[in-house]
Design a protein around this motif. Structure first.
Motif, short mmCIF file in Angstrom:
data_model
loop_
_atom_site.label_atom_id
_atom_site.label_comp_id
_atom_site.label_asym_id
_atom_site.label_seq_id
_atom_site.Cartn_x
_atom_site.Cartn_y
_atom_site.Cartn_z
N LEU A 90 0.82 -1.21 0.00
CA LEU A 90 0.00 0.00 0.00
C LEU A 90 0.85 1.26 0.00
N LEU A 91 1.94 1.28 0.75
CA LEU A 91 2.81 2.45 0.75
C LEU A 91 3.45 2.66 -0.62
N SER A 92 3.90 1.59 -1.24
CA SER A 92 4.49 1.71 -2.58
C SER A 92 3.45 2.23 -3.57
N TRP A 93 2.23 1.73 -3.47
CA TRP A 93 1.17 2.18 -4.38
C TRP A 93 0.88 3.66 -4.19
N VAL A 94 0.77 4.11 -2.94
CA VAL A 94 0.48 5.52 -2.68
C VAL A 94 1.57 6.40 -3.28
N LEU A 95 2.82 6.03 -3.07
CA LEU A 95 3.93 6.85 -3.56
C LEU A 95 3.95 6.91 -5.09
N ILE A 96 3.64 5.79 -5.74
CA ILE A 96 3.72 5.75 -7.20
C ILE A 96 2.45 6.29 -7.85
N ASP A 97 1.29 5.79 -7.43
CA ASP A 97 0.05 6.15 -8.12
C ASP A 97 -0.35 7.60 -7.87
N PHE A 98 -0.07 8.12 -6.69
CA PHE A 98 -0.36 9.53 -6.44
C PHE A 98 0.80 10.42 -6.87
N GLY A 99 2.02 9.88 -6.77
CA GLY A 99 3.18 10.68 -7.16
C GLY A 99 3.22 10.99 -8.65
N ARG A 100 2.66 10.12 -9.48
CA ARG A 100 2.74 10.35 -10.92
C ARG A 100 1.95 11.57 -11.38
#
Length: 353
Positions: free
Chosen positions: A47-57
């Protein structure tokens, strides 16, 4: 920065499902460790990886094809996001259970943990990348199909307009020799009709009320030539005035009713055009009927060609282009006399109450 929260929720649920699968696989290889441990570590890292990538893009320019950042950022973002997600998620789970995942004495366990994380990250990155590109390709296919449909409808319409105009001019030619005064009145009607038709916006669909207006203009034009031999009724419920239909959909049917039904009779006849709805398998269907009290159907319809069933063929082709098998045109013998033409296709809007 505009975010599609429905898409984010869908991604969240997909990540949770993927983490549950990873935790189950991890537990299958190490059943001596409680499943809850694998579950918390998997969810924390995923979940942390997803938040950083999916929102960071969203903070970087993205490609229209995939929705993914372009250039070096597109490569660096998943790498950095997964590394930070692994470190942060592991630290959170360590605090939760009071463990230390960085114990160098347990190197096999550390290698397994890092290996599972890397493989999972690669699989998830490829999944979301391919999903984004697939969605873009599907949107382009839909766009191309829409453009092809519009082009085909335009072609059919441009074939139909000269056909109607030539028939009208042929009627005018007859009147010029027999009744110049009525020919002059008919010519004035033609000018007014063409001005109203050609000045309208060129679109593949327009409201049914506009179609009835053009139909009334055409019938008034024909009434100049036929006089009291032509009577008509137009019945359009207010709830269906805004229903979208192809331009010039009904005129070939009315033209056919006049030419093959009313004109062969000395006394002419009456034409009724009526719009209504009926239930269908996939929703309400729009039903438009053109009924006449004319001579009725011949034993065999003429073969489509110059001056023969051209309008009926065009109506069928336009319905098939827009609605496929759901759009139909039927000709049946009316009772006790005349012919009924019925056009049926899906209603693409909600009628007002």
């Amino acid at each position: 920065m505009k975010i599609d929260w429905i898409a984010k929720l869908r991604h969240f649920l997909q990540i949770v499902a993927f983490c549950l699968a990873i935790a189950a696989i991890y537990y299958a290889f190490m059943p001596y460790k409680p499943y809850e441990i694998a579950l918390v570590y998997s969810l924390s890292i995923g979940l942390l990886s997803w938040v950083l990538i999916d929102f960071g893009r969203h903070f970087f320019p993205s490609s229209d094809e995939t929705g993914w950042p372009e250039g070096a950022v597109g490569i660096a973002l998943p790498l950095v996001g997964n590394v930070l997600g692994y470190l942060g998620g592991t630290l959170f789970a360590d605090r939760w259970f009071g463990f230390s995942s960085w114990n160098l004495e347990d190197r096999p366990q550390l290698r397994i943990s890092i290996g599972v994380t890397v493989l999972s990250a690669l699989a998830l990155t490829y999944f979301f990348y391919s999903r984004g590109k697939s969605a873009w390709l599907q949107a382009k296919v839909t766009e191309v199909r829409s453009q092809a449909t519009e082009a085909q409808l335009k072609l059919l319409e441009t074939q139909l307009e000269p056909h109607m105009l030539f028939n009208t001019l042929a009627n005018l030619r007859v009147l010029i020799g027999t009744d110049p005064a009525r020919a002059q009145a008919m010519l004035d009607r033609i000018i007014a009709y063409l001005r109203a038709t050609l000045s309208a916006s060129r679109s593949t669909l327009h409201p049914l009320a506009h179609e009835f207006d053009r139909l009334r203009d055409y019938l008034e034009l024909m009434a100049v030539r036929m006089g009291p031999r032509l009577a008509y009724t137009l019945d359009l419920p207010d709830t269906l005035r805004d229903a979208p239909v192809p331009p010039l959909l009904l005129q070939p049917l009315v033209e056919n009713a006049i030419r093959h039904g009313l004109e062969p009779q000395v006394d002419g006849g009456h034409i009724t055009v009526r719009a209504s709805t009926r239930p269908g398998a996939s929703g309400p269907m729009l039903v438009i009927e053109v009924n006449d009290t004319g001579a009725g159907l011949p034993d065999a319809l003429p073969t489509p060609g110059p001056g023969q069933s051209f309008g009926l063929t065009q109506v069928r082709e336009r319905l098939a282009t827009l609605h496929g098998a759901a759009g139909t045109l039927e000709l049946i013998a009316a009772s006790p006399i005349g012919t009924s033409a019925s056009v049926v296709f899906p209603l693409k809007f909600s009628p007002s109450p």
